[in-house]
Design an enzyme around this catalytic site. Structure first.
Site, PDB file in Angstrom:
ATOM      1  N   HIS A 126      89.952  64.819  77.709  1.00 44.50           N
ATOM      2  CA  HIS A 126      88.901  63.890  78.153  1.00 44.50           C
ATOM      3  C   HIS A 126      87.585  64.636  78.284  1.00 44.50           C
ATOM      4  O   HIS A 126      87.544  65.865  78.188  1.00 44.50           O
ATOM      5  CB  HIS A 126      89.272  63.253  79.497  1.00 44.50           C
ATOM      6  N   HIS A 128      92.200  59.272  83.117  1.00 43.06           N
ATOM      7  CA  HIS A 128      90.905  59.116  82.437  1.00 43.06           C
ATOM      8  C   HIS A 128      90.970  59.644  81.017  1.00 43.06           C
ATOM      9  O   HIS A 128      91.620  60.640  80.726  1.00 43.06           O
ATOM     10  CB  HIS A 128      89.735  59.750  83.196  1.00 43.06           C
ATOM     11  N   HIS A 143      81.767  68.341  81.410  1.00 48.11           N
ATOM     12  CA  HIS A 143      82.821  69.197  80.852  1.00 48.11           C
ATOM     13  C   HIS A 143      83.678  68.470  79.823  1.00 48.11           C
ATOM     14  O   HIS A 143      83.759  67.251  79.817  1.00 48.11           O
ATOM     15  CB  HIS A 143      83.710  69.780  81.959  1.00 48.11           C
ATOM     16  N   HIS A 166      91.868  68.129  92.356  1.00 49.32           N
ATOM     17  CA  HIS A 166      90.902  67.053  92.567  1.00 49.32           C
ATOM     18  C   HIS A 166      91.483  66.005  93.505  1.00 49.32           C
ATOM     19  O   HIS A 166      92.694  65.763  93.491  1.00 49.32           O
ATOM     20  CB  HIS A 166      90.600  66.317  91.263  1.00 49.32           C
ATOM     21  N   TYR A 208      87.879  75.129  86.385  1.00 51.06           N
ATOM     22  CA  TYR A 208      86.670  74.962  85.581  1.00 51.06           C
ATOM     23  C   TYR A 208      86.077  76.312  85.236  1.00 51.06           C
ATOM     24  O   TYR A 208      86.022  77.201  86.080  1.00 51.06           O
ATOM     25  CB  TYR A 208      85.601  74.208  86.371  1.00 51.06           C
ATOM     26  N   GLU A 215      87.342  72.523  81.237  1.00 50.41           N
ATOM     27  CA  GLU A 215      88.371  72.425  82.261  1.00 50.41           C
ATOM     28  C   GLU A 215      89.712  72.572  81.560  1.00 50.41           C
ATOM     29  O   GLU A 215      89.879  72.092  80.442  1.00 50.41           O
ATOM     30  CB  GLU A 215      88.300  71.042  82.928  1.00 50.41           C
TER      31      GLU A 215
HETATM   32 FE   LIG Z   1      88.074  66.614  84.025  1.00 49.74          FE
END
Ligand SMILES: [Fe+2]
Ligand code: FES
Lengths: 120, 307
Positions: free
Chosen positions: B153, B199, B214, B246, B255, B265
Site C-alpha cells: 500500500h 488498507h 510512504h 500502529h 519505517y 515501511e
Molecule cells: Fe503503511
C-alpha cells in the site's frame, strides 16, 4: 583519521566536528545535537535546509524542489548532503515553500482527440 | 472490488541515484529486479507477486511518487471506469500499451488530493519468483535482505480528502476501513481498501497536494520485522521509527528512508476488513496512539518529512 572540521550553527551558537567525507547532519546527530532538523537524511524532504555563510564544501544529490540552482548559488544546502572541505558557518533554515513547480509529466500527454480515440 | 478494481498494481517512484536506489530496494528490501527499459527505468517486484512488476524506479532530480496504479478485472471495466472518471470530473489521460514494458494500456487521472493514479487491466504474468507454477515450494532460496513479499500500500499526504474519498468509494469501489476524525467531525485520515486488507491506499490531510508519505511492503511475521530492523542497523540505513505497532490498522511496523529520502515501511499483521463492517474510527485527541500505539506520541518528522 582524516581531516576534521568545526561546524558552527550561527542561530543557536552550537558547534561540532565533522570529518572529511561525513555529512554535516550525520556529524551533528552523532554528537547528540539538534540545531538542524533531521528528516529523511537523503536529500529528499528539505527539513535540514541550511544557509552556508562561510567555508568550502560540496553537495551530494539534493531534491531540486528544496534546493534549486538559484538557492545553490546563494549558498543554501541540505545538511544531510553537505560535505565540508573546511570549517563552516551554517544557519538552519528548515523547510521552505516549494521552489519548483510539480515535476514535468511522466509520459507524453495526449491531445484531446487522441484521448477520445483511446477511451473509445 | 465493487467496481471491478482489484488491487494495487504498481507504483513509479522517483529516485535521485539509481545505483544507490537499487542497493536499497534490491539488496536491502529484497525486491527482485525484473527488467529495465530504454528510459533507464528499473522494474522490481516482491517474490510472491505473480505479475511481472510492482515497483518502477525512475531517476530524477526530485524524489517522490510519479503515480500509483490499480489493476482492474478486464478491459471492458477499464473502458467503463474511464467514462465514470470523466463523469466525476477527472481529466483522464490514456497511455498506450507498452509504455511500461509488458503492461497493457493504462488510464491516468489526478485525484483531488493532487496524486496521480492509474488503472490498467493487463500485465504480463511471470508467476511467483523462483517457484514452480505447479507444486510450488514454500519459498524460493536466494532471497536478499528483508525478503519483502509484496508491495502492499501507499500512504499519501494531500488536501481535499472529502472529494478524494468520494472518488475512491463511489467511482472506484473502495471501502473506508479506518478513519481519524477531529472534534468537528472532519476526517483527517482515511484508509481505503479493495479487499480484506486494512488498507490498499490511505490519505492524511496535509495542506500541500500530491505528497508521498510512504510506500509499504508486506512481511509475514513480527520476527521478520525485527530482522528488517537489524538489517537497517547493519547497513546504517536512515531510520524513521520502530519497530512498533500502529493503533490505526494495528499493523506491526518499522519505517525507514530510501537513499533519496522516500519513506518506506515494512510491516506484518493488522486488522482485516469486510465491506459490510463499520469503519474503525480514531479521534484526533488520541492521534499519537493511533499512529504509534506504544509511544503514544507523534513525532514531527512523521508529519513533515515527505517527498
Ligand atoms: Fe503503511
Ligand atoms: S533530512 Fe531530508 S533533506 Fe536532509
Amino acid at each position: 583519521m582524516g581531516q576534521r572540521y568545526r561546524i558552527t550553527e550561527t542561530a543557536s551558537g552550537a558547534s561540532f566536528f565533522c570529518e572529511e567525507g561525513q555529512s554535516v547532519l550525520q556529524a551533528m546527530e552523532s554528537q547528540h545535537l539538534g540545531c538542524v532538523k533531521v528528516g529523511c537524511r537523503g536529500g529528499g524532504c528539505g527539513l535540514c535546509r541550511v544557509q552556508v555563510h562561510s567555508g568550502r564544501y560540496e553537495c551530494g544529490r539534493m531534491s531540486i524542489r528544496h534546493i534549486n540552482a538559484q538557492a545553490r548559488e546563494l549558498g543554501q544546502a541540505l545538511a544531510c548532503r553537505l560535505l565540508p572541505h573546511s570549517d563552516l558557518a551554517i544557519e538552519f533554515l528548515g523547510l521552505a515553500d516549494s521552489q519548483e513547480p510539480a515535476p514535468a509529466p511522466v509520459s507524453p500527454v495526449m491531445t484531446q482527440q487522441q484521448r477520445q480515440e483511446v477511451s473509445k | 472490488m465493487k467496481k471491478g478494481v482489484l488491487r494495487p498494481g504498481h507504483v513509479q517512484l522517483r529516485v535521485l541515484d539509481m545505483t544507490r536506489a537499487l542497493e536499497h530496494y534490491v539488496d536491502l528490501l529484497g525486491l527482485i529486479e525484473m527488467d529495465r527499459d530504454d528510459k533507464g527505468r528499473v522494474y522490481l517486484k516482491g517474490w510472491t507477486e505473480t505479475d511481472k512488476f510492482s515497483v518502477v524506479l525512475r531517476e530524477a532530480d526530485e524524489p517522490g511518487l510519479d503515480f500509483m496504479a490499480f489493476k482492474v478485472i478486464d478491459d471492458a471495466t477499464l473502458g467503463r471506469l474511464t467514462e465514470d472518471l470523466v463523469a466525476f470530473g477527472c481529466a483522464v489521460e490514456s497511455i498506450p500499451a507498452g509504455e511500461l514494458k509488458d503492461c497493457g494500456r493504462r488510464i491516468r487521472f489526478q485525484a483531488p488530493s493532487g496524486h496521480r493514479f492509474e488503472l490498467y487491466a493487463e500485465k504480463k504474468v511471470t508467476g511467483k519468483w523462483g517457484l514452480a507454477e505447479v507444486n510450488p515450494e514454500a519459498w524460493p532460496r536466494g532471497l536478499k535482505g528483508m525478503r519483502a513479499t509484496r508491495m502492499d500500500h501507499a500512504l499519501l499526504y494531500g488536501d481535499e480528502l472529502p472529494a478524494t474519498l468520494r472518488l475512491f468509494t463511489e467511482v472506484l469501489g473502495f471501502s473506508l476501513a479506518e478513519q481519524v476524525l477531529d472534534p468537528e467531525g472532519n476526517r483527517i485520515a482515511q484508509f481505503l481498501t479493495l479487499s480484506m486488507k486494512a488498507h490498499d491506499v490511505a490519505f492524511i490531510h496535509h495542506p500541500e497536494k500530491g505528497k508521498l508519505h510512504h510506500v509499504s511492503f508486506f512481511l509475514d511475521t513480527w520476527d521478520d520485522v525485527l530482522r528488517a530492523a537489524d538489517l537497517i542497523s547493519m547497513t546504517n540505513t536512515s531510520i524513521d521509527i520502530g519497530p512498533t505497532r500502529h493503533g490505526l490498522t494495528h499493523g506491526k511496523t518499522i519505517y525507514f528512508f530510501d537513499p533519496s529520502g522516500n519513506r518506506n515501511e515494512v510491516f506484518c499483521g493488522g486488522d482485516y476488513h469486510y465491506p459490510d463492517q463499520p469503519t474503525v474510527t480514531w479521534t484526533t485527541d488520541q492521534l499519537g496512539k493511533a499512529i504509534f500505539y506504544h509511544d503514544r506520541q507523534l513525532n514531527e518528522r512523521f508529519l513533515t518529512a515527505l517527498t
